[in-house]
Motif scaffolding. Structure first.
Motif, PDB file in Angstrom:
ATOM      1  N   UNK A 133       0.979  -1.224  -0.118  1.00 48.04           N
ATOM      2  CA  UNK A 133      -0.103  -0.111   0.184  1.00 48.04           C
ATOM      3  C   UNK A 133       1.018   1.239  -0.107  1.00 48.04           C
ATOM      4  N   UNK A 134       0.838   2.030  -1.296  1.00 49.02           N
ATOM      5  CA  UNK A 134       1.590   3.114  -1.174  1.00 49.02           C
ATOM      6  C   UNK A 134       2.840   3.331  -2.015  1.00 49.02           C
ATOM      7  N   UNK A 141      -2.691   9.404   0.364  1.00 45.58           N
ATOM      8  CA  UNK A 141      -2.581   8.933  -0.955  1.00 45.58           C
ATOM      9  C   UNK A 141      -4.066   9.023  -1.389  1.00 45.58           C
ATOM     10  N   UNK A 142      -4.371   9.636  -2.787  1.00 42.77           N
ATOM     11  CA  UNK A 142      -5.552   9.634  -3.350  1.00 42.77           C
ATOM     12  C   UNK A 142      -6.502  11.093  -3.106  1.00 42.77           C
ATOM     13  N   UNK A 182      -1.691   9.881  -6.379  1.00 40.67           N
ATOM     14  CA  UNK A 182      -2.005   8.489  -6.435  1.00 40.67           C
ATOM     15  C   UNK A 182      -3.221   8.321  -6.071  1.00 40.67           C
ATOM     16  N   UNK A 183      -4.126   7.689  -7.086  1.00 41.67           N
ATOM     17  CA  UNK A 183      -5.538   7.564  -6.737  1.00 41.67           C
ATOM     18  C   UNK A 183      -5.698   5.983  -6.164  1.00 41.67           C
ATOM     19  N   UNK A 234       4.041   6.308 -11.318  1.00 40.43           N
ATOM     20  CA  UNK A 234       2.637   6.827 -11.203  1.00 40.43           C
ATOM     21  C   UNK A 234       2.059   7.373 -12.650  1.00 40.43           C
ATOM     22  N   UNK A 235       1.216   6.684 -13.392  1.00 38.89           N
ATOM     23  CA  UNK A 235       0.670   7.115 -14.466  1.00 38.89           C
ATOM     24  C   UNK A 235      -0.901   7.405 -14.333  1.00 38.89           C
TER      25      UNK A 235
END
Length: 993
Positions: free
Chosen positions: A441-442, A480-481, A489-490, A595-596
């Motif tokens: 996670x992350x 995050x999100x 970062x979604x 991250x894309x």
């Protein structure tokens, strides 16, 4: 009727026969069952990732090749046995009462089907199993095209050597095998049944035996003649002249090539003599022909080339090999893309003419100078960002760049992955390991050129200082999100990754059951249920049974955690997934996360390769491997052609694999795209955001720099003498001194001064340590793949990495402080970066990390940046200036004068440092200061004296103070004394001017 005794009773009871059948069925199931289960689960997995067409093509090609080769070999061997058996003498001559062959003949006659059919079928099946591994050779032959380039000797298109010749050699080899086994089987059958007798005067050979053996032997010699003909083309990849160059040299063309033609002609004559034995009973003719062939192969194929090499070539090698060296240079440059428009050569003086602050490109370069080493900081990331014991980071972190406020910045990046090997206690229970702890996670990112306030006192305990650590721009799971992230970062959850795949087995079972809440651990306050498209459904009993058998795990059958909507995730290593869906690609050893569009994806570089490009130098992506038992170097898979034609991505959440074409001029990739249509997307399909994260791959660059060390030379005579060759420098920061790894850097473009992301490496002279060149590969989308080579003059001496390292660590300030540090700290030097600056100069930059030595082996200490070393060759005198300070700005000031460092790292030249996120629970947040922020210094001595006498007195007092501090062992006092001594030295030098 079954097997019975002589009195008519069954040999085995009914129960024994039943048990025998059960044992036979178990034996078959043991050997056939696992491959069938593996095939079925692979079929399911390839369907999940959308590449079932690849799997079907490979499987059908393998099966077809297996069947064809097995039938061919078995059929020819059976024909040899059948003809010999049917033409056996009616009356077998007796050899006496003690005939040793009689009992074997009786045994064969009693089991004619076993020996007549079983042995050929067994040989055919074995050959088929071996041959099916050549599926790629067959497919390339069927779908391969042309290169648009011809070889310089025969005029054939390179595609003939890449796609056609390997297939012809494979067919020829299997015909050799089939005829040889048929010859042996025919000979043995004739011997058993009297067609061939070795006893008696001169022995005896029946007419049918003579004809059959003559035909088989003649056919074998004809195949040998064909092999001689094809061997001519293999000369273009000859290793006779290695290590000087690869490919046919003077001896190969003027001795070996004619020899192959002569031997092919003699082989045809020899084969004709064997066929003549069909009508001629005299076997001396084929025997003499065979002897002629053997003698010719020795004299014409061996002695003649050897004599020419020794007495004609070697005394004049530089002249006679000139055209062949030119061929080697041209072929190698094309095969590895290190020639033509791909490489730009520039002359570079090695000595600067202006101060860095006066050159806009240098301001950009220094502002983005990387202080964080991805090879050192994995444990730092782990200690500060692990959060839970079951999370982890790879041993080597990665470097990537992101546009922040319109400016490209390089970051040390990593994915916070699940580390199954770190689970302990009840966490290792099957339910917890495979259904609760399922994902990481992350995304974690830290600016590569920033740390929090640098350590002013490098000798204090690391645990007492929050300085010198990365500033994490993206790290906390909770943020995050959210919309205010530096790197949005979604979807931070990671089900596929490098660390996750290190467990064996690496599968996870996801998906909620109707009567139970979500069970996957997500945070301390929430659980989660996987909703991605990845995974193979195991809600039905057939799939559950298949995977239970695959992993030998009964819980997959009986666990109530598995419901109708459950899935199993496996093959979770990103590189492994790409290798499965594209077995025709060679993958890079270092995938990296990016991250894309709000998602974390793994980017994997993939290569198309060949092993037989005419005249091209051989190389390898693999490092030499030493056998631990014998100490010998194991062979590496050699290549003679490489293209980074494919970029692959693997979605870290759902495992989706996507292949993108990035080189539309690669004929090898074109062939594979014809074999597997629709598997590789075109260049136009690459999203721009993804393209911005493409890096020039390290594996390919390492191969290219090794080759450029030789193949930058144009003149064949100079190439032959090796005078102008370069070498890859050894890494001065590692005790074993391996080759220095290339490094990613953001440097200022000489024209626009804009940051340019490159992979670079210094090069030194051949078997020397002085700097000779600087190679960099562009990773920016506009000029991706272009290589720039800065060539330094040969009449001046610019120190290389090893020499610079020695100069820096032998500096008085560095040496004295290192002695103190090593008493209670572990010192580790980071990446030694080589940066071209100042209109021709070379700046070396190296971070120094310290780690407090702890008696408790609990991993509580980890590296922190303590000092920065810089070195620069002084114009005019040629001396080397060394800067050594807690910050890069201060170190630069020591080398270039006051204000240089501050100007280069000012807000105008570098963006402000982002504020760090909240610290994880239980840890103290480090102060949000950027790297060059001044921190309080140790107590300063009295003001500097005004004259020399006073300066000398102060110098003596400072030395005495230092001795007293060293005797006391008080680190703070020692640091204060060193500071006072430095001030006294500076004052003495000032007073003496």
């Amino acid at each position: 009727m079954g097997i019975r005794t002589p009195d008519g009773q069954p040999l085995l009871s009914r129960r024994a026969r039943v048990w025998l059948m059960v044992a036979f069925a178990s034996f078959v199931l043991l050997f056939v069952g696992p491959p069938l289960i593996e095939m079925y689960t692979n079929w399911l997995w390839f369907g999940e990732v959308g590449f079932r067409g690849v799997w079907m093509t490979v499987v059908l090609t393998r099966l077809s090749l297996f069947a064809i080769v097995a039938a061919l070999v078995a059929g020819i061997v059976f024909l040899g046995v059948l003809l010999a058996y049917r033409s056996r003498p009616v009356f077998i001559p007796a050899s006496g009462p003690e005939d040793p062959i009689a009992r074997y003949r009786t045994m064969v006659l009693g089991r004619k089907r076993l020996f007549g059919l079983g042995l050929p079928i067994a040989v055919g099946l074995l050959c088929g199993l071996i041959a099916q591994g050549n599926w790629a050779t067959v497919q390339l032959f069927l779908r391969g095209g042309s290169f648009g380039r011809t070889d310089p000797e025969f005029g054939h298109d390179i595609g003939f050597y890449a796609f056609d010749l390997p297939f012809y050699r494979s067919v020829l080899n299997w015909l050799f095998v089939a005829v040889l086994f048929a010859l042996l089987a025919n000979l043995l059958t004739h011997y058993l049944f009297g067609g061939l007798r070795v006893s008696g005067k001169g022995g005896a050979l029946s007419g049918p035996a003579r004809i059959q053996l003559a035909v088989l032997a003649g056919t074998f010699i004809v195949l040998k003649a064909v092999a001689y003909w094809l061997d001519r083309y293999a000369l273009l990849s000859s290793s006779r002249k290695e290590p000087t160059f690869t490919g046919a040299g003077y001896t190969d063309i003027h001795a070996e090539l004619p020899a192959k033609l002569i031997l092919a002609a003699i082989a045809v004559i020899c084969a004709a003599s064997f066929f003549a034995a069909i009508v001629l009973r005299d076997l001396r003719i084929p025997a003499m022909a065979a002897a002629l062939l053997v003698l010719s192969s020795i004299l014409v194929g061996g002695v003649w080339p050897l004599l020419m090499e020794q007495f004609s070539v070697r005394p004049n090698a530089a002249d006679v090999e000139r055209p062949y060296i030119e061929r080697n240079i041209d072929a190698t440059r094309h095969a590895y893309r290190i020639g033509g428009d791909t490489v730009e050569y520039r002359d570079y003086p090695g000595v600067g003419t202006r101060a860095p602050r006066e050159v806009p490109a240098d301001v950009t370069t220094i502002a983005n100078a990387r202080l964080l080493d991805p090879d050192v900081l994995s444990r730092t990331f782990t200690q500060q960002q692990q959060l839970k014991n079951f999370y982890g980071f790879p041993a080597t972190l990665d470097i990537d760049r992101y546009d922040i406020d319109g400016e490209p910045r390089d970051y040390i990046v990593a994915a916070r992955e699940l580390s199954p090997n770190s689970l302990t206690g009840n966490q290792t229970d099957w339910i917890n390991q495979h259904t609760v702890y399922t994902h990481g996670n992350g995304f974690v990112a830290a600016p590569a050129n920033r740390v929090n306030a640098a350590v002013r006192d490098a000798t204090v305990e690391a645990s007492n200082s929050n300085s010198g650590y990365p500033i994490y721009a993206v790290s906390d799971i909770a943020t995050q999100g959210s919309a205010d992230q530096v790197i949005p970062v979604e979807q931070p959850r990671i089900y596929y990754g490098e660390v996750i795949a290190q467990s064996d087995p690496d599968y996870a079972v996801v998906g909620a059951t109707p009567d139970s809440p979500p069970r996957e651990y997500d945070t301390d306050t929430s659980t989660y249920t996987y909703t991605g498209a990845g995974g193979v459904p195991i809600g039905n009993w057939l799939n559950r049974l298949a995977f239970a058998a695959k992993y030998a795990e009964r819980n997959l059958l009986f666990s109530r955690a598995i419901g109708a909507d459950s899935k199993i995730l496996f093959h979770r290593d990103p590189v492994e997934r790409v290798q499965h869906v594209a077995p025709w690609l060679t993958t890079d050893a270092n995938p990296y996360p990016a991250v894309v569009a709000g998602k974390i994806v793994w980017i994997i570089d993939a290569y198309t390769t060949l092993g037989n490009y005419p005249y091209a130098q051989r190389s390898s992506f693999d490092e030499p491997v030493t056998d631990a038992a014998t100490g010998r170097q194991l062979p590496r898979e050699e290549i003679s052609y490489a293209r980074n034609s494919v970029k692959a991505t693997v979605d870290a959440y759902d495992g989706t694999v996507t292949l993108y074409q990035v080189d539309d001029q690669d004929p090898v990739l074109t062939a594979w795209m014809n074999i597997f249509p629709g598997t590789v997307q075109s260049q136009d399909a690459v999203p721009e955001e993804l393209r911005a994260h493409f890096r020039y791959p390290e594996d390919l660059f390492e191969v290219q720099r090794e080759l450029l060390a030789k193949y930058h030379v144009d003149e064949p005579r100079e190439f032959f003498t090796t005078n102008a060759f370069w070498s890859v420098p050894s890494d001065p920061t590692v005790e074993e001194n391996p080759n220095q790894r290339p490094f990613y850097v953001l440097v200022g473009d000489p024209v626009t001064a804009e940051p340019s992301f490159r992979l670079a490496s210094a090069m030194v002279g051949f078997n020397r340590e002085f700097l000779s060149a600087y190679i960099s590969a562009h990773s920016d989308p506009d000029n991706y793949g272009t290589l720039t080579v800065l060539r330094l003059p040969t009449d001046t001496l610019t120190q290389g990495p090893q020499q610079i390292q020695n100069s820096m660590i032998s500096d008085t300030r560095v040496a004295s402080e290192r002695t103190l540090l090593e008493r209670s700290n572990r010192i580790q030097y980071g990446n030694l970066l080589t940066l071209p600056i100042a209109d021709g100069g070379v700046l070396y930059l190296e971070p120094l990390y310290t780690e407090r030595i702890s008696s408790e082996q609990n991993g509580s200490t980890f590296p922190q940046l303590s000092r920065v070393l810089v070195s620069y060759r002084e114009p005019g005198t040629g001396g080397v200036r060394v800067g050594y300070a807690p910050t890069l700005a201060e170190a630069l000031d020591q080398v270039f004068g006051a204000g240089t460092g501050r100007a280069a790292t000012a807000p105008g030249g570098d963006a402000a440092t982002p504020a760090p996120p909240p610290a994880p629970p239980g840890t103290e947040a480090p102060p949000p200061q950027q790297q060059d922020t001044p921190a309080p210094t140790a107590p300063a001595p009295a003001p500097a004296p005004a004259d020399v006498a006073t300066a000398v007195d102060e110098l003596d007092a400072a030395l005495a103070n230092l001795r007293t501090a060293q005797d006391s062992g008080d680190y703070a006092a020692i640091v204060a004394a060193l500071a006072r001594l430095q001030k006294a030295v500076d004052a003495y030098q000032t007073a003496g001017e």
